[in-house]
Design an enzyme around this catalytic site. Sequence first.
Site, PDB file in Angstrom:
ATOM      1  N   HIS A 257       0.825  -1.214   0.000  1.00 45.22           N
ATOM      2  CA  HIS A 257       0.000   0.000   0.000  1.00 45.22           C
ATOM      3  C   HIS A 257       0.851   1.252   0.000  1.00 45.22           C
ATOM      4  CE1 HIS A 257       0.926  -0.057   4.268  1.00 45.22           C
ATOM      5  NE2 HIS A 257       0.371   1.132   4.406  1.00 45.22           N
TER       6      HIS A 257
ATOM      7  N   LYS B 269       9.806  -8.659   5.495  1.00 45.43           N
ATOM      8  CA  LYS B 269      10.791  -9.282   6.380  1.00 45.43           C
ATOM      9  C   LYS B 269      11.557 -10.316   5.581  1.00 45.43           C
ATOM     10  CE  LYS B 269      11.896  -9.012  10.794  1.00 45.43           C
ATOM     11  NZ  LYS B 269      11.772  -7.847  11.678  1.00 45.43           N
TER      12      LYS B 269
END
Length: 473
Positions: free
Chosen positions: A67, A108
């Site tokens: 986003h 991550k």
Amino acid sequence: MSENTEYSFFGDVCKSFDKAAKFTKWDKGILEQIKACNAVFRMRFPVKMDDGRIEVIEAYRVQHSHHKAPCKGGIRFAAEVNQDEVMALASLMTYKCAIVNVPFGGAKGGIKINPRKYSAYELEKITRRYTSELVKKNFIGPGTDVPAPDYGTGEREMAWIVDTYTTLKPGEIDGLGCVTGKPITQGGVRGRREATGMGVFFGVREVCSNDDVMKNLGLTTGILGKKVIVQGLGNVGYHSGIYFQDAGAKIVGIAEYEGAIYNPEGMDVDEVFQHRKSTGSILNFPGAQNIEKSTAALEMECDILIPAALENVINEENANRIKAKIIGEAANGPITPEADEILNAKGTLVIPDMFLNAGGVTVSYFEWLKNLSHVRYGRLEKRFTENLNSHILSQMEVLSGKQVSPSEREFIMHGPDEISLVHSGLEETMISATREVMETWKSHHNIPDMRTAAYVVAINKVATSYAELGIFP
Ligand code: NAD
């Protein structure tokens, strides 16, 4: 899901998300999109070890949310790394960044190795090869995905990553912004090392400055005189302890893996650190009582408990015995969901890791901005501001016929340098984030705790962003 067990860390994160989503008004589809991991890159690559053996390395990079661009999140070197864990940690990064207004999606990375079992040269080869794999699939870059340190990695690994990236992408003007947590000589920023501990302090201080909250807990407002216990005298625990102490708190307990020490009159964190350095243990610190069982320190008398070591240290077994009125989650996941329920029921205020330990990513954001702007913070304005301050001060002294003290003069004259700007940017970020979470918590009577409130803030921000972006048909 982890391959060998039913337990899913990502599942747990989704459960917390769902609990908080009930307090928002977003469309089910938007909520599902926020929860999902957008892209999972699972790789295997061969690396030749020092003894000539070829080892196949398993590694991951998960981009949870697009986003905002780029995505951001650390790279972990640990034997337990698995896809489920990396997905969970990537999603937590999305929510953490949203709460502290760092305009990144969460990501991550993980390499399934125990770094202590490899030589520095082998680790360098693994890190460089991992980086090349990320480059091949466009999973790294200042505008796409920006890794950082996590368990088992630090400045050294980040220097290898930036070197590999810039070698493979010659002439990319913003190449240094492909990773953060770099050494200062390689484009790092001053203030990164102490950032998380300092952020923990700023967050807890903000909570403690709220009269109503403190009254409910039966505590006086402010940090001054509060009794603090810190678990873990590593990067985060040490720096948190130092800032609490400087603000007038008493560090009454410190726990490490070899045991714990307690002194109701308070201890000097730096002296304990030096004592551990010279004797190899925090035990037998002058004036303090030794506590053989380290975890027993968590249950000692104090106002504020700062777990800054490991996950799951406060659990179903010991939660009822915790005496602290406030727990500041400096570590990631120090309280199990079961313990969370017990603590909430007995009125302990838990300040959640999701934003409390966001100081690291906040200063990483400042490092990335520095890399994109190609100039050290304060370089342009420092002397200008000092000249201006000097002029204003001398005019005031002439007009008033009085002189300020030398220490006041030094304070007023001081122009902005990198460290001051980073620290003040971090302070502002942590204060605003803490206030926003507290206001959300107080404005919805049914939100049970601060952790749920933090999720609500995160969901609202990410959902607003999706809604404003529009979703591709
Ligand atoms: P660190 O390795 O520097 O420090 C951890 C300390 O905990 C070490 O001193 C270690 O000896 C101690 N420890 C280990 N086992 C213990 C035990 N059983 N009891 C008591 N102490 C024990 O790590 P760190 O960077 O300070 O990270 C600590 C926590 O904070 C982790 O959960 C990490 O994920 C989280 N965190 C760190 C950062 C950061 O910027 N470093 C950012 C966000 C979250």
